[in-house]
Design an enzyme around this catalytic site. Sequence first.
Site, PDB file in Angstrom:
ATOM      1  CB  ALA A  91       7.277  20.728  26.034  1.00  0.00           C
TER       2      ALA A  91
ATOM      3  N   GLY B 151      10.895  12.859  22.118  1.00  0.00           N
ATOM      4  CA  GLY B 151      10.659  14.429  21.546  1.00  0.00           C
ATOM      5  C   GLY B 151      11.299  15.034  21.484  1.00  0.00           C
ATOM      6  CB  ALA B 152      13.369  16.635  19.703  1.00  0.00           C
TER       7      ALA B 152
ATOM      8  CE1 TYR C 226      -2.541  19.428  31.661  1.00  0.00           C
ATOM      9  CE2 TYR C 226       0.112  19.853  31.442  1.00  0.00           C
ATOM     10  CZ  TYR C 226      -1.050  20.278  31.894  1.00  0.00           C
ATOM     11  OH  TYR C 226      -1.596  21.816  30.759  1.00  0.00           O
TER      12      TYR C 226
ATOM     13  N   GLY D 166       3.870  15.581  34.475  1.00  0.00           N
ATOM     14  CA  GLY D 166       3.790  16.813  34.735  1.00  0.00           C
ATOM     15  C   GLY D 166       3.098  17.442  35.108  1.00  0.00           C
TER      16      GLY D 166
ATOM     17  CG  ASP E 192       7.261  25.707  29.777  1.00  0.00           C
ATOM     18  OD1 ASP E 192       6.461  25.399  30.666  1.00  0.00           O
ATOM     19  OD2 ASP E 192       7.634  25.480  28.508  1.00  0.00           O
TER      20      ASP E 192
ATOM     21  CB  THR F 127       0.205  27.334  25.536  1.00  0.00           C
ATOM     22  OG1 THR F 127       0.604  26.361  25.228  1.00  0.00           O
ATOM     23  CG2 THR F 127      -1.314  27.823  25.340  1.00  0.00           C
TER      24      THR F 127
ATOM     25  CE  LYS G 193       4.713  26.816  25.277  1.00  0.00           C
ATOM     26  NZ  LYS G 193       5.364  26.319  26.167  1.00  0.00           N
TER      27      LYS G 193
HETATM   28  P1  NAP Z   1       5.233  20.463  20.572  1.00  0.00           P
HETATM   29  O1  NAP Z   1       6.044  21.296  20.108  1.00  0.00           O
HETATM   30  O2  NAP Z   1       4.536  20.199  19.523  1.00  0.00           O
HETATM   31  O3  NAP Z   1       6.252  19.016  20.236  1.00  0.00           O
HETATM   32  C1  NAP Z   1       5.861  17.664  20.674  1.00  0.00           C
HETATM   33  C2  NAP Z   1       7.380  16.589  19.880  1.00  0.00           C
HETATM   34  O4  NAP Z   1       6.120  15.640  20.580  1.00  0.00           O
HETATM   35  C3  NAP Z   1       7.622  16.692  18.448  1.00  0.00           C
HETATM   36  O5  NAP Z   1       8.999  16.328  19.250  1.00  0.00           O
HETATM   37  C4  NAP Z   1       6.841  16.460  17.871  1.00  0.00           C
HETATM   38  O6  NAP Z   1       7.233  15.450  17.089  1.00  0.00           O
HETATM   39  C5  NAP Z   1       6.575  14.736  19.225  1.00  0.00           C
HETATM   40  N1  NAP Z   1       5.486  13.815  18.569  1.00  0.00           N
HETATM   41  C6  NAP Z   1       3.614  13.986  18.730  1.00  0.00           C
HETATM   42  N2  NAP Z   1       3.240  13.841  18.292  1.00  0.00           N
HETATM   43  C7  NAP Z   1       3.977  12.351  18.087  1.00  0.00           C
HETATM   44  C8  NAP Z   1       3.515  11.070  18.157  1.00  0.00           C
HETATM   45  N3  NAP Z   1       2.441  10.742  17.599  1.00  0.00           N
HETATM   46  N4  NAP Z   1       4.414  10.423  17.533  1.00  0.00           N
HETATM   47  C9  NAP Z   1       5.882  10.532  18.079  1.00  0.00           C
HETATM   48  N5  NAP Z   1       6.497  11.700  17.976  1.00  0.00           N
HETATM   49  C10 NAP Z   1       5.205  12.788  18.175  1.00  0.00           C
HETATM   50  O7  NAP Z   1       4.557  19.983  21.688  1.00  0.00           O
HETATM   51  P2  NAP Z   1       5.274  20.886  23.392  1.00  0.00           P
HETATM   52  O8  NAP Z   1       4.720  22.105  23.602  1.00  0.00           O
HETATM   53  O9  NAP Z   1       6.692  20.019  23.345  1.00  0.00           O
HETATM   54  O10 NAP Z   1       4.220  19.773  24.443  1.00  0.00           O
HETATM   55  C11 NAP Z   1       4.816  17.984  24.496  1.00  0.00           C
HETATM   56  C12 NAP Z   1       3.503  17.783  25.761  1.00  0.00           C
HETATM   57  O11 NAP Z   1       4.416  18.372  26.607  1.00  0.00           O
HETATM   58  C13 NAP Z   1       2.380  18.111  25.921  1.00  0.00           C
HETATM   59  O12 NAP Z   1       1.770  16.836  25.954  1.00  0.00           O
HETATM   60  C14 NAP Z   1       1.891  18.979  26.181  1.00  0.00           C
HETATM   61  O13 NAP Z   1       0.825  19.457  27.051  1.00  0.00           O
HETATM   62  C15 NAP Z   1       3.394  18.396  27.765  1.00  0.00           C
HETATM   63  N6  NAP Z   1       3.966  19.920  28.160  1.00  0.00           N
HETATM   64  C16 NAP Z   1       3.716  19.958  29.639  1.00  0.00           C
HETATM   65  C17 NAP Z   1       3.907  21.094  30.522  1.00  0.00           C
HETATM   66  C18 NAP Z   1       3.334  20.457  31.637  1.00  0.00           C
HETATM   67  O14 NAP Z   1       4.169  21.849  32.825  1.00  0.00           O
HETATM   68  N7  NAP Z   1       3.431  19.684  32.726  1.00  0.00           N
HETATM   69  C19 NAP Z   1       4.369  22.227  29.750  1.00  0.00           C
HETATM   70  C20 NAP Z   1       4.667  21.607  28.886  1.00  0.00           C
HETATM   71  C21 NAP Z   1       4.018  20.959  27.678  1.00  0.00           C
HETATM   72  P3  NAP Z   1       6.940  16.249  15.239  1.00  0.00           P
HETATM   73  O15 NAP Z   1       7.793  17.155  15.368  1.00  0.00           O
HETATM   74  O16 NAP Z   1       7.153  15.376  14.382  1.00  0.00           O
HETATM   75  O17 NAP Z   1       4.857  16.466  15.299  1.00  0.00           O
END
Ligand code: NAP
Length: 258
Positions: A111, A107-108, A199, A220, A83, A43, A47
């Site tokens: 995930a 978001g980008a 979630y 999620g 995922d 995680t 990753k």
């Molecule tokens: P990540 O790689 O850190 O990406 C997060 C994204 O959200 C980036 O684009 C980030 O932009 C943006 N972001 C973060 N804080 C923000 C804010 N305050 N305002 C606007 N944009 C914001 O994280 P990730 O691994 O993709 O995970 C994202 C979420 O998905 C987490 O909550 C994670 O727990 C959840 N998730 C759930 C599952 C599931 O099975 N349900 C699986 C995977 C992930 P910047 O790069 O500019 O910060």
Amino acid sequence: MHNAAFDALDMRWRYAAMPVEPDRLPEAVTRIRGEDYTGANVTVPHKETIVPLLDGLTPVAEAIGAVNTLVKRNGKLIGHNTDAAGLLADLAAHGIGLSHRSVLVLGAGGAARAVVAGCAGVSAKIRVVARRRTQAESLRRIAPVDVFDWTPLGLMQASDDCALIVNATPIGMSPHVDASPWIDGTPFPLEAFVYDLVYNPAETLLVRQARAAGLRAATGLGMLVEQGALAFELWTGNTAPREVMRRAAEQALMIADF
Ligand code: NAP
């Protein structure tokens, strides 16, 4: 979730958390290659950085550029990503079909890349809103995406006629439960399904906003369980007891809430 599944199938396996500092990742991978391990989950923040330490990737993990599951096959450590399939399985359970429909991803990050790969794999048209436009544009390495501004007008244009809106940011995650990626007062499209990858809490503000607007919405948790169930099946070759896993995950999250 995994330990509950092992117990339910009378398997003497154990799943344990292994906190790893970024500079000690090679050491952790060497440990996982040892006889005691059959596989692992990976995680944040490992990753992507783990990729060069592995013997190969599945085509899906390669496309996403990130790994969430390690599986040993014939002495080789292979990186998988469950995922995208986990999301699609949970959407199917909710009766959501995406073929040739539009999907808006908020978001980008890691995930979001899995969401884009999964949705592109079922011929959806993808739109993205992210606070850094360059990061949103970088998703084009995975599939064609249209990028919109994170403004009320941008959200309205990007979500117009969408079948699905996915929050792939951590906005709204506990303890920041009063936050939502959906700008307050911006109308939702009439018929979209709103899926929040977050979630914890059990009902996020985004899910409440969507339901108040008359839309169907889910957190999620189902994807979390599905991606775990798929990893379980890769490691063990057994069908995962999904209900047992879901109950264990719900229970763990309830405990974490106190
Ligand atoms: P990540 O790689 O850190 O990406 C997060 C994204 O959200 C980036 O684009 C980030 O932009 C943006 N972001 C973060 N804080 C923000 C804010 N305050 N305002 C606007 N944009 C914001 O994280 P990730 O691994 O993709 O995970 C994202 C979420 O998905 C987490 O909550 C994670 O727990 C959840 N998730 C759930 C599952 C599931 O099975 N349900 C699986 C995977 C992930 P910047 O790069 O500019 O910060």
